[in-house]
Design a protein around this motif. Structure first.
Motif, mmCIF file in Angstrom:
data_model
loop_
_atom_site.group_PDB
_atom_site.id
_atom_site.type_symbol
_atom_site.label_atom_id
_atom_site.label_comp_id
_atom_site.label_asym_id
_atom_site.label_seq_id
_atom_site.Cartn_x
_atom_site.Cartn_y
_atom_site.Cartn_z
ATOM 1 N N ALA A 22 -0.306 1.480 32.016
ATOM 2 C CA ALA A 22 0.353 2.763 31.762
ATOM 3 C C ALA A 22 0.623 2.961 30.281
ATOM 4 N N MET A 23 0.296 4.137 29.770
ATOM 5 C CA MET A 23 0.611 4.499 28.390
ATOM 6 C C MET A 23 2.112 4.814 28.271
ATOM 7 N N PRO A 24 2.672 4.726 27.055
ATOM 8 C CA PRO A 24 4.103 5.016 26.876
ATOM 9 C C PRO A 24 4.496 6.412 27.355
ATOM 10 N N GLY A 25 3.576 7.354 27.355
ATOM 11 C CA GLY A 25 3.900 8.713 27.789
ATOM 12 C C GLY A 25 3.895 8.902 29.297
ATOM 13 N N MET A 26 3.734 7.813 30.066
ATOM 14 C CA MET A 26 3.736 7.910 31.529
ATOM 15 C C MET A 26 5.160 8.179 32.009
ATOM 16 N N PHE A 27 5.394 9.405 32.467
ATOM 17 C CA PHE A 27 6.748 9.791 32.855
ATOM 18 C C PHE A 27 7.026 9.589 34.344
ATOM 19 N N GLU A 155 -5.917 11.776 35.048
ATOM 20 C CA GLU A 155 -4.795 11.076 34.419
ATOM 21 C C GLU A 155 -5.262 10.248 33.226
ATOM 22 N N ILE A 156 -6.420 9.600 33.354
ATOM 23 C CA ILE A 156 -6.964 8.843 32.225
ATOM 24 C C ILE A 156 -7.342 9.803 31.098
ATOM 25 N N GLY A 157 -7.966 10.917 31.450
ATOM 26 C CA GLY A 157 -8.340 11.912 30.451
ATOM 27 C C GLY A 157 -7.151 12.524 29.746
ATOM 28 N N ASN A 158 -6.003 12.573 30.424
ATOM 29 C CA ASN A 158 -4.778 13.122 29.835
ATOM 30 C C ASN A 158 -3.932 12.048 29.151
ATOM 31 N N ASN A 159 -4.554 10.909 28.856
ATOM 32 C CA ASN A 159 -3.891 9.850 28.102
ATOM 33 C C ASN A 159 -2.778 9.173 28.895
ATOM 34 N N GLY A 160 -2.951 9.108 30.231
ATOM 35 C CA GLY A 160 -1.939 8.444 31.048
ATOM 36 C C GLY A 160 -2.139 6.943 31.158
ATOM 37 N N TRP A 161 -3.390 6.504 31.078
ATOM 38 C CA TRP A 161 -3.706 5.094 31.312
ATOM 39 C C TRP A 161 -4.729 4.566 30.315
ATOM 40 N N LEU A 162 -4.598 3.291 30.005
ATOM 41 C CA LEU A 162 -5.674 2.516 29.410
ATOM 42 C C LEU A 162 -6.294 1.683 30.528
ATOM 43 N N ASN A 163 -7.521 1.244 30.344
ATOM 44 C CA ASN A 163 -8.117 0.370 31.357
ATOM 45 C C ASN A 163 -8.936 -0.726 30.704
ATOM 46 N N CYS A 164 -9.041 -1.854 31.407
ATOM 47 C CA CYS A 164 -9.836 -2.982 30.937
ATOM 48 C C CYS A 164 -10.159 -3.879 32.121
ATOM 49 N N PRO A 165 -11.168 -4.748 32.008
ATOM 50 C CA PRO A 165 -11.450 -5.689 33.092
ATOM 51 C C PRO A 165 -10.220 -6.540 33.395
ATOM 52 N N ALA A 166 -10.000 -6.814 34.676
ATOM 53 C CA ALA A 166 -8.806 -7.553 35.095
ATOM 54 C C ALA A 166 -8.910 -9.032 34.767
ATOM 55 N N SER A 167 -7.768 -9.653 34.637
ATOM 56 C CA SER A 167 -7.648 -11.091 34.454
ATOM 57 C C SER A 167 -7.014 -11.691 35.700
ATOM 58 N N GLU A 168 -7.694 -12.640 36.321
ATOM 59 C CA GLU A 168 -7.147 -13.275 37.526
ATOM 60 C C GLU A 168 -5.809 -13.946 37.230
ATOM 61 N N ALA A 192 3.875 -1.332 20.339
ATOM 62 C CA ALA A 192 4.241 -0.643 19.099
ATOM 63 C C ALA A 192 3.069 0.140 18.509
ATOM 64 N N MET A 193 1.848 -0.260 18.858
ATOM 65 C CA MET A 193 0.666 0.425 18.325
ATOM 66 C C MET A 193 0.347 1.704 19.090
ATOM 67 N N LEU A 194 0.992 1.864 20.247
ATOM 68 C CA LEU A 194 0.665 3.002 21.103
ATOM 69 C C LEU A 194 1.628 4.152 20.886
ATOM 70 N N SER A 195 1.141 5.341 21.050
ATOM 71 C CA SER A 195 1.961 6.544 20.999
ATOM 72 C C SER A 195 1.590 7.395 22.189
ATOM 73 N N SER A 196 2.548 8.094 22.724
ATOM 74 C CA SER A 196 2.236 8.979 23.851
ATOM 75 C C SER A 196 1.316 10.109 23.451
ATOM 76 N N ASP A 197 1.136 10.300 22.139
ATOM 77 C CA ASP A 197 0.249 11.348 21.658
ATOM 78 C C ASP A 197 -1.108 10.826 21.229
ATOM 79 N N ALA A 198 -1.297 9.491 21.303
ATOM 80 C CA ALA A 198 -2.539 8.892 20.815
ATOM 81 C C ALA A 198 -3.681 9.190 21.759
ATOM 82 N N GLY A 199 -4.907 9.117 21.226
ATOM 83 C CA GLY A 199 -6.093 9.257 22.065
ATOM 84 C C GLY A 199 -6.260 8.026 22.936
ATOM 85 N N HIS A 200 -7.015 8.136 24.017
ATOM 86 C CA HIS A 200 -7.191 6.999 24.904
ATOM 87 C C HIS A 200 -8.382 6.155 24.480
ATOM 88 N N ALA A 201 -8.288 4.864 24.816
ATOM 89 C CA ALA A 201 -9.346 3.924 24.423
ATOM 90 C C ALA A 201 -10.519 4.004 25.371
#
Length: 201
Positions: A22-27, A155-168, A192-201
């Protein structure tokens, strides 16, 4: 997406076996600072489990609630059963239990999620865990997270989530307080590097 849809799936979606962070802007309070393990993603929607929210119930209490043991049996449970982890898996069907586990345990009802992880939602695995003969690694989830067709992509397009391969390791370890930060570290970022206004990775 529902569990029955997951059972019918044959092909893996591109987010299957990935983390959503979840991105910091997830309300939505259901998902603020959560890490979600996605079990199924397709055009029909997505389904996964929050892996960093505690659950007040103990495994012993679950067994008692299911009338699988009585109070006398509870005292005799092996330590790995008494201490078996339970998480708050999400807001959908929050009274229903699901077990994410390593693939050394398989029953007819087990559903492969990735090459190494399966999902079982029937009482056979609960019995196996309570007797000490369950999978090597496992966590019970009460409830799950679900998205309708196209919802997660929006939700991903609206900067709600980042995603990456899972770690067991992250899925199954018991340290919940810093799991969010450790999941972000998989992407090489810190909160600290994330902002609710930042673009998604």
């Amino acid at each position: 997406m529902s569990l029955s849809t997951l059972k019918d799936k044959r092909e893996r979606g591109f987010l299957d076996g990935h983390f959503l962070i979840a991105m910091p802007g997830m309300f939505d309070s259901n998902f603020s600072r959560t890490v979600v393990y996605i079990c199924a993603h397709s055009d029909a929607g997505a389904m996964g489990f929050v892996i960093n929210r505690p659950q007040a119930l103990t495994f012993t209490e679950v067994l008692l609630h299911l009338n699988m043991i009585d109070q006398t049996d509870a005292i005799m449970l092996p330590p790995q059963a008494r201490d078996f982890p339970i998480r708050n898996g999400g807001p959908v069907e929050s009274g229903r239990g699901f077990v994410l586990h390593s693939d050394d345990y398989l029953s007819e009802s087990s559903i492969p999620v990735s090459d190494d992880i399966s999902l079982t939602a029937t009482l056979d695995i609960v019995r196996a865990i309570s007797s000490g003969s369950g999978p090597r690694r496992a966590t019970m989830m009460l409830g799950y997270a679900g998205w309708g067709a196209g919802q997660l992509e929006r939700e991903i397009g609206n900067n709600g989530w980042l995603n990456c391969p899972a770690s067991e390791e992250l899925i199954f370890d018991d340290s919940l307080e810093d799991k969010y930060e450790r999941a972000l570290a998989l992407l090489g970022v810190t909160p600290a590097m994330l902002s609710s206004d930042a673009g998604h990775a």
